[in-house]
Design a protein around this motif. Structure first.
Motif, short mmCIF file in Angstrom:
data_model
loop_
_atom_site.label_atom_id
_atom_site.label_comp_id
_atom_site.label_asym_id
_atom_site.label_seq_id
_atom_site.Cartn_x
_atom_site.Cartn_y
_atom_site.Cartn_z
N ALA A 1 38.81 48.45 47.63
CA ALA A 1 38.95 48.13 46.20
C ALA A 1 39.10 46.64 45.98
CB ALA A 1 40.14 48.88 45.61
N SER A 2 39.71 45.93 46.95
CA SER A 2 39.86 44.48 46.80
C SER A 2 38.51 43.79 46.92
CB SER A 2 40.84 43.93 47.83
OG SER A 2 40.31 44.00 49.14
N VAL A 3 37.58 44.38 47.66
CA VAL A 3 36.22 43.84 47.73
C VAL A 3 35.56 43.95 46.37
CG1 VAL A 3 33.95 44.06 48.80
CG2 VAL A 3 36.01 44.37 50.18
N ILE A 4 35.70 45.11 45.74
CA ILE A 4 35.13 45.33 44.41
C ILE A 4 35.68 44.30 43.42
CG2 ILE A 4 35.00 46.97 42.48
CD1 ILE A 4 35.10 49.20 44.63
N ALA A 5 36.95 43.94 43.58
CA ALA A 5 37.59 42.99 42.67
C ALA A 5 36.97 41.60 42.74
CB ALA A 5 39.08 42.91 42.97
N MET A 6 36.17 41.32 43.76
CA MET A 6 35.53 40.02 43.91
C MET A 6 34.25 39.88 43.09
SD MET A 6 37.65 38.57 46.07
CE MET A 6 38.93 39.59 45.31
N ALA A 7 33.85 40.94 42.37
CA ALA A 7 32.52 41.01 41.78
C ALA A 7 32.38 40.35 40.41
CB ALA A 7 32.05 42.46 41.69
N GLY A 8 33.42 39.73 39.87
CA GLY A 8 33.30 39.10 38.56
C GLY A 8 34.54 38.30 38.23
N HIS A 9 34.59 37.78 37.00
CA HIS A 9 35.79 37.08 36.55
C HIS A 9 36.92 38.09 36.52
CE1 HIS A 9 38.75 35.49 33.69
NE2 HIS A 9 38.36 34.30 34.13
N SER A 10 38.09 37.71 37.07
CA SER A 10 39.14 38.70 37.25
C SER A 10 40.49 38.25 36.71
CB SER A 10 39.27 39.07 38.73
OG SER A 10 39.51 37.92 39.51
N MET A 11 41.25 39.24 36.26
CA MET A 11 42.62 39.06 35.83
C MET A 11 43.44 40.14 36.53
SD MET A 11 41.87 38.74 31.74
CE MET A 11 43.54 38.30 31.30
N ILE A 12 44.70 39.83 36.83
CA ILE A 12 45.57 40.80 37.48
C ILE A 12 46.83 41.00 36.66
CG2 ILE A 12 46.65 39.03 38.93
CD1 ILE A 12 46.83 41.18 41.16
N SER A 13 47.28 42.24 36.58
CA SER A 13 48.52 42.55 35.89
C SER A 13 49.68 41.79 36.52
CB SER A 13 48.79 44.06 35.99
OG SER A 13 50.12 44.36 35.62
N PRO A 14 50.66 41.38 35.74
CA PRO A 14 51.82 40.70 36.32
C PRO A 14 52.52 41.53 37.39
CG PRO A 14 51.82 40.48 33.94
CD PRO A 14 50.73 41.47 34.27
N VAL A 15 52.38 42.85 37.32
CA VAL A 15 52.99 43.71 38.34
C VAL A 15 51.96 44.21 39.34
CG1 VAL A 15 54.88 44.44 36.86
CG2 VAL A 15 52.76 45.75 36.82
N GLY A 16 50.78 43.58 39.33
CA GLY A 16 49.70 44.01 40.20
C GLY A 16 49.87 43.55 41.64
N GLN A 17 49.11 44.20 42.53
CA GLN A 17 49.10 43.83 43.94
C GLN A 17 47.68 43.91 44.48
OE1 GLN A 17 52.30 45.58 46.55
NE2 GLN A 17 52.67 46.83 44.74
N MET A 18 47.45 43.13 45.54
CA MET A 18 46.18 43.20 46.25
C MET A 18 46.46 43.20 47.75
SD MET A 18 43.53 40.67 44.27
CE MET A 18 42.15 41.38 45.18
N MET A 19 45.52 43.77 48.50
CA MET A 19 45.61 43.74 49.96
C MET A 19 44.22 43.65 50.55
SD MET A 19 45.11 45.72 52.93
CE MET A 19 45.42 47.46 52.72
N ILE A 20 44.06 42.77 51.55
CA ILE A 20 42.81 42.71 52.29
C ILE A 20 43.12 42.90 53.77
CG2 ILE A 20 41.83 41.16 50.55
CD1 ILE A 20 41.92 38.93 52.61
N HIS A 21 42.23 43.59 54.46
CA HIS A 21 42.44 43.84 55.89
C HIS A 21 41.11 44.10 56.58
CE1 HIS A 21 42.87 48.54 55.47
NE2 HIS A 21 41.82 48.06 54.86
N ASN A 22 41.17 44.30 57.88
CA ASN A 22 39.97 44.60 58.64
C ASN A 22 39.49 46.03 58.40
OD1 ASN A 22 39.74 42.09 59.96
ND2 ASN A 22 41.20 42.71 61.54
N VAL A 23 38.23 46.26 58.69
CA VAL A 23 37.65 47.60 58.57
C VAL A 23 38.21 48.49 59.67
CG1 VAL A 23 35.50 48.91 58.62
CG2 VAL A 23 35.55 46.62 57.59
#
Length: 218
Positions: free
Chosen positions: A82-104
């Motif tokens: 889902a974090s990869v999908i988030a790279m697809a355009g101009h983005s905003m994140i909720s103040p309580v939001g989180q992201m995580m990236i990791h290996n396949v």
């Protein structure tokens, strides 16, 4: 127009299984259909997903990247694919939001040659996903791969500092837990039952899965 990326990200062939178990999911076809309906008009993509299958996530990322209209992404929770999908355009994140990236992640069996090949394929897959993060952040491949190696979790402000997200949004969006992936054995068993159109077996499969949940196995 609002486009939702919610629940686990799965291949289209698995959609009937997740629907049967009343589990929220998103497939590349879901997004393709939404984009076709939007017909070039601006879209807002809401992401609240812990990720899922890497190829399905890459398919969705590509579809959004190629969309001819304006793409605005609003992140509540975006981990893994889902974090990869988030790279697809101009983005905003909720103040309580989180992201995580990791290996396949994957699994393999066989002799040392098969395991080496599996490792090489995973390395290539990680490099492929790193391209999306690099394109968004401007960071080097080494920097991104290091973050993936460490399984990097970030809150809203850190996500903006790293360039993974463009800005923090206002409002009252609340992050939520996302159901995990079904065990592959459950998916395959249920697909086989769908093919056989065996209603009794389907009911038993659902009961078996509910029992696994009660036992804390899944």
């Amino acid at each position: 127009m609002r486009v939702n990326v919610k629940g686990v990200i799965i291949p289209q062939d698995y959609k009937r299984v997740y629907d049967w178990y009343d589990m929220e999911s998103t497939t590349p076809r879901d997004i393709a259909d939404a984009l076709a309906a939007a017909n070039g008009q601006p879209i807002e993509v809401y992401i609240n997903s812990g990720g899922g299958y890497v190829h399905a996530g890459a398919d969705i990322y590509t579809a959004l990247s190629e969309y001819p209209g304006e793409v605005n992404i609003k992140i509540i929770y975006a981990a893994s694919a889902a974090s990869v999908i988030a790279m697809a355009g101009h983005s905003m994140i909720s103040p309580v939001g989180q992201m995580m990236i990791h290996n396949v992640y994957s699994s393999a069996d066989g002799d040392y040659r098969a395991l080496h090949r599996a490792g090489d394929r995973l390395d290539i897959a990680c490099d492929a996903l790193a391209n999306a993060y690099m394109r968004k952040t401007g960071k080097t491949r080494d920097e991104i791969r290091a973050m993936m190696d460490e399984e990097t979790w970030v809150d809203a402000h850190r996500a903006v500092e790293l360039g993974l997200v463009d800005e923090v949004m206002g409002g009252d969006l609340v992050a939520a837990d996302v159901p995990g992936l079904l065990p592959e054995s459950v998916v395959q068993k249920t697909l086989a039952m769908f093919r056989d159109q065996n209603a009794a077996a389907l009911a038993q499969a659902k009961t078996d899965y509910e029992n696994l949940i009660k036992k804390g196995v899944v």
